[in-house]
Scaffold this motif. Sequence first.
Motif, PDB file in Angstrom:
ATOM      1  N   PRO A 154       0.816  -1.212   0.000  1.00  0.00           N
ATOM      2  CA  PRO A 154       0.000   0.000   0.000  1.00  0.00           C
ATOM      3  C   PRO A 154       0.852   1.265   0.000  1.00  0.00           C
ATOM      4  N   SER A 156       0.163   4.231   1.088  1.00  0.00           N
ATOM      5  CA  SER A 156       0.133   4.956   2.366  1.00  0.00           C
ATOM      6  C   SER A 156       1.101   4.346   3.372  1.00  0.00           C
ATOM      7  N   LEU A 159       4.604   5.536   2.390  1.00  0.00           N
ATOM      8  CA  LEU A 159       4.792   6.939   2.760  1.00  0.00           C
ATOM      9  C   LEU A 159       5.005   7.087   4.265  1.00  0.00           C
ATOM     10  N   THR A 160       4.249   6.312   5.032  1.00  0.00           N
ATOM     11  CA  THR A 160       4.422   6.362   6.487  1.00  0.00           C
ATOM     12  C   THR A 160       5.819   5.895   6.894  1.00  0.00           C
ATOM     13  N   ARG A 263      -0.998   5.505  12.626  1.00  0.00           N
ATOM     14  CA  ARG A 263      -0.434   6.693  12.000  1.00  0.00           C
ATOM     15  C   ARG A 263      -0.364   7.876  12.955  1.00  0.00           C
TER      16      ARG A 263
END
Length: 612
Positions: A154, A156, A159-160, A263
């Motif tokens: 994924p 996201s 990016l995390t 997150r």
Amino acid sequence: MPLGPVFRHEMLAAGRKRRYFAVRVLIGLGMLALLAVGYQTVYQQLRYQQGALTGDYGATVTLSISGVAQLTATFYTLFAWATMIGVLAVTPAVAAGAIASERERRTIEYLFATDLSNSEIVLDKLAARLLTVGKLVLATLPVLAIFRLLGGVPGSLLLTHFAMLASTATLTAAIALTVGVWCERARDAVPRALAAVFLWLIALPLGFIALWQLGLYGVPWAEWLQDRVVMPLVTAMSAVHPVMMLATSAGISGGVLGVDVDRGAIALMVGFQLLAAAALLGLTVAVVRRVHLNAASSPGVRQKAAAGAPDSRSPYERRPMLWKEMFAASVKKQTSKWAMRIGVTLLVIVVGTPLVTLLVGGLARYRSIDFEDYMQLATGMVGTCGSILVLLMGSRAAGLITYEHERDTWLSLLTTPLPAGEIVTAKTLGNLYAFRWPLIGVVLMPLLGTLLDISAVLATLGVAATLGCLSWTATAIGLAVSLRMKSSIKAIGVTVFVLLSIGAFYSGLAGTFAGLSGASEESLSLLIFPPLAPFLLIVPVIAVFDSTPDYIMASYFVGLILYGAVGFFVTLGNTARFDQLCGRSVGYWRPVPGTTTPQRGPLAKPSPDASL
């Protein structure tokens, strides 16, 4: 303004260094190796599951859709940990010498003479070094892109993770820059920066140990210390600890990759890390000019010799090179002395407090019953601190010969009549002498257990012998690299990579592929464990309070023999290499008997008329 001339100069210089291209190739190969390890791990798990159902454990397994998803999750787990550990290890080595190298080359005065402000100099160097680290991280993306064919990771989640890497690299670089401001040589800045990052990482688990021990007392002073001092410190450290956050919020334990990512906690960690980095950079900007100008204008302080008056000439007369390595290079600044004392004090507090707390608690409550608990804690301390210490000793040894080139004293060393063996031996003993107090500190960890049980003496002797063997080998390898390079930074990087390759890299790959052969546990231990420095350091401690299988002890002795043989032959190679660099055909220069003129070659036999 930021990203000005200093940034452009740093990036041009980094672009011309071929070692960064080699490192990127090695990173790509390492990612492919992780991919192979992940595939083999998932394949073996699926084959075992199928064998448990059918009874045929040797049947061929075809990856299903769920198997491909499991492969993706496994590879991302390996990728996440490899990149985080790589950033924590590489960033201090890249950033620590940014200021120290300018001081070493005596070019920092030219920067101060320009219109550039302190913030422009520091921030430009920080941005250039972070961009260098970022390019190394981006070298992993081509292999990661392979998983786009398998459903992918994924976006996201990636990016995390990259946000965690970026904030961790920024804070680590800020720590390294701050440490490097007080160092006059790049070869000193790198190991000190690595030690500072190590203390930052190990402080949190030691804090948890202190909480656990204070909770066992149940007395008012322990509760007050636990609630008012230790707990706030542990909470603050947890907020900026990247390894803990990766372990708890990496999104790698759920059934679907990325569904359990916290997150909010990661964003909080990123914010706190950036605030801590800003505080350290503010300190660096404030003191960078003042520290160098004060050091340049204040006289040095001559330290006393280790034993005896400072004017004693007897060590110099007997072993001049050994005297030079141990005592001659003793001009230190007052700031360096105080920084060293503060660092040693912090190290003693961080490492010694849990051990002393457990020891005092055991003596006060159970007399000798807590011996096993104490030795278990000492096992982790010895394995961790001893391994880091061996790595630091190798990195320091890597600069002992290159520093002669950088100080323009190499030719003076070559023209001396000293034997090559004496020079190499002096460099080796001088490096061991420089780490005498940390070595004693590691040995004292199991030795304190003698207050609980006299059998801890055996563990102490085993740790001392193992640590001596590993230290000698690491120093010999560092000298071997230093003899073949002209730059201290390059030599340190190569030495650290070689030492890690001997232990962690080799054992990890050998264990993965050897497990596929179906060999016995005894055979696998003899193949995997002997090169591992942490394993060799903890075995003498474990053997005192727990039954140790014979194949573990065999692996331990094989490892000692292996490292001893490597240290011996590398030392002989260093002597031969030094002779080759000097142009000596045999090994040393000696005065011809009856004269004072050095002659190249072996000691000449006196002729019949030599006495006339």
